[in-house]
Write an enzyme that holds these catalytic residues in place. Structure first.
Site, PDB file in Angstrom:
ATOM      1  N   CYS A  51      -0.484   4.440   2.036  1.00 25.69           N
ATOM      2  CA  CYS A  51      -0.672   4.323   3.755  1.00 25.69           C
ATOM      3  C   CYS A  51      -0.138   2.885   4.054  1.00 25.69           C
ATOM      4  CB  CYS A  51      -2.082   4.560   4.088  1.00 25.69           C
ATOM      5  SG  CYS A  51      -3.490   4.010   3.422  1.00 25.69           S
ATOM      6  N   SER A  52      -1.087   2.042   4.815  1.00 25.63           N
ATOM      7  CA  SER A  52      -0.747   0.490   4.717  1.00 25.63           C
ATOM      8  C   SER A  52      -1.771  -0.157   5.132  1.00 25.63           C
ATOM      9  CB  SER A  52       0.056   0.781   6.319  1.00 25.63           C
ATOM     10  OG  SER A  52      -1.165   1.370   7.147  1.00 25.63           O
ATOM     11  N   CYS A  53      -2.968  -0.125   3.890  1.00 26.70           N
ATOM     12  CA  CYS A  53      -3.854  -1.088   3.770  1.00 26.70           C
ATOM     13  C   CYS A  53      -3.447  -2.347   3.729  1.00 26.70           C
ATOM     14  CB  CYS A  53      -4.652  -0.650   2.594  1.00 26.70           C
ATOM     15  SG  CYS A  53      -5.486   1.091   2.676  1.00 26.70           S
ATOM     16  N   CYS A  63       0.865  -1.179  -0.008  1.00 22.83           N
ATOM     17  CA  CYS A  63       0.080  -0.109   0.036  1.00 22.83           C
ATOM     18  C   CYS A  63       0.994   1.355  -0.007  1.00 22.83           C
ATOM     19  CB  CYS A  63      -0.947   0.090   1.236  1.00 22.83           C
ATOM     20  SG  CYS A  63      -1.984   1.385   1.277  1.00 22.83           S
TER      21      CYS A  63
END
Lengths: 96, 197
Positions: free
Chosen positions: B108-110, B105
């Protein structure tokens, strides 16, 4: 509203650099890729981040050749993009 | 900002402040956010992803259903992507002899928490997020995964609402191995695409 694109369509991503939040990654701006599949319908993230309800629209998996994003590389990158970020493109890289 | 964007104490302070304001104004009950997070994380573990993978290895029809409509297929195993406020779309991609998939991602950090549990620190690092789209072969090599030159690499950027999981290739010499034992071979890195299995 009907979806604007279908799998196999060549699309060019927006070059806009919005002041606020967007989910169009910078590295994938102004690039030509191909729609792989529909990934559902969702309110535009850019609107929601501004506290607006956001128009619900199609989101697509769009596949890019690394060389078209970075100028080199033999891999592919698939990015998930809202319809608003996309315009039809000639698959050979020009605009129709 | 720190390199690991969840690691900043300044952000933690702001989050606590906002949480206190929400509680003070009666918008959420005291502790509600923590309870919701606990509910969301409950049951999230790489063991789920490993179970899905092992089933896909032993049952080609299940594998087909999984790649076509992952949300429906994982319900056959009693799993779902609806641990959060709404069901998230799951996209499962399978490695083959010719193609290797890896998930990131970049914005962000999905991450598919329901299937893999909380994400590892490296997945959230700016180094991984910025480099794996640009030079996946080099990044995978740093993870100890040297792919044959002829193997195509597909990077999946979880830039919108879907979450992704990789089905690694079934290791050689595992014919006849029971499904549960096969699941034990699958690692979290394998399910993200930074390891072979």
């Amino acid at each position: 509203m009907a979806d604007r694109f279908a799998p196999g369509d060549a699309v060019r991503t927006s070059t806009a650099d919005p002041a606020g939040h967007t989910r169009l990654p910078r590295y994938a701006r102004g690039a030509v890729g191909r729609v792989v599949e529909l990934a559902g319908h969702h309110p535009l993230a850019d609107d929601r981040a501004r506290g607006l309800p956001g128009t619900t629209q199609a989101v697509y998996h769009v596949r890019f050749a690394a060389a078209d994003l970075f100028g080199d590389g033999d891999h592919a990158v698939t990015v998930e993009l809202w319809e608003d970020y996309l315009e039809p493109a000639d698959p050979r890289g020009g605009t129709p | 900002m720190s390199a690991d964007h969840h690691g900043s104490s300044a952000i933690s302070e702001r989050v606590r402040h906002v949480e206190a304001l929400l509680e003070a104004r009666g918008l959420v009950d005291e502790g509600e956010i923590d309870r919701r997070i606990d509910e969301f994380l409950a049951g999230g573990s790489p063991a789920n992803g490993a179970r899905i993978t092992a089933r896909a290895w032993v049952d080609p029809d299940f594998r087909d259903r999984l790649l076509a409509d992952a949300n429906a297929a994982i319900r056959e195993l009693g799993l779902s992507m609806s641990g959060g406020l709404q069901e998230q779309r799951l996209k499962v991609v399978a490695n083959t002899e010719d193609e290797h998939n890896v998930v990131v991602c970049t914005l962000c950090s999905c991450y598919p928490i329901a299937l893999l549990g909380p994400s590892p620190a490296w997945y959230k690092s700016e180094a991984y997020r910025s480099r794996v789209v640009r030079d996946p072969r080099g990044v995978l090599r740093e993870f100890g995964l040297e792919l044959p030159a002829g193997t195509r690499i597909s990077v999946w950027d979880a830039s919108a609402e879907s979450r992704y999981m990789v089905v690694p290739r079934r290791p050689e010499g595992t014919d006849g191995m029971p499904e549960e034992e096969l699941a034990g071979l699958v690692t979290r890195k394998g399910l993200i695409g930074t390891a072979a299995v």
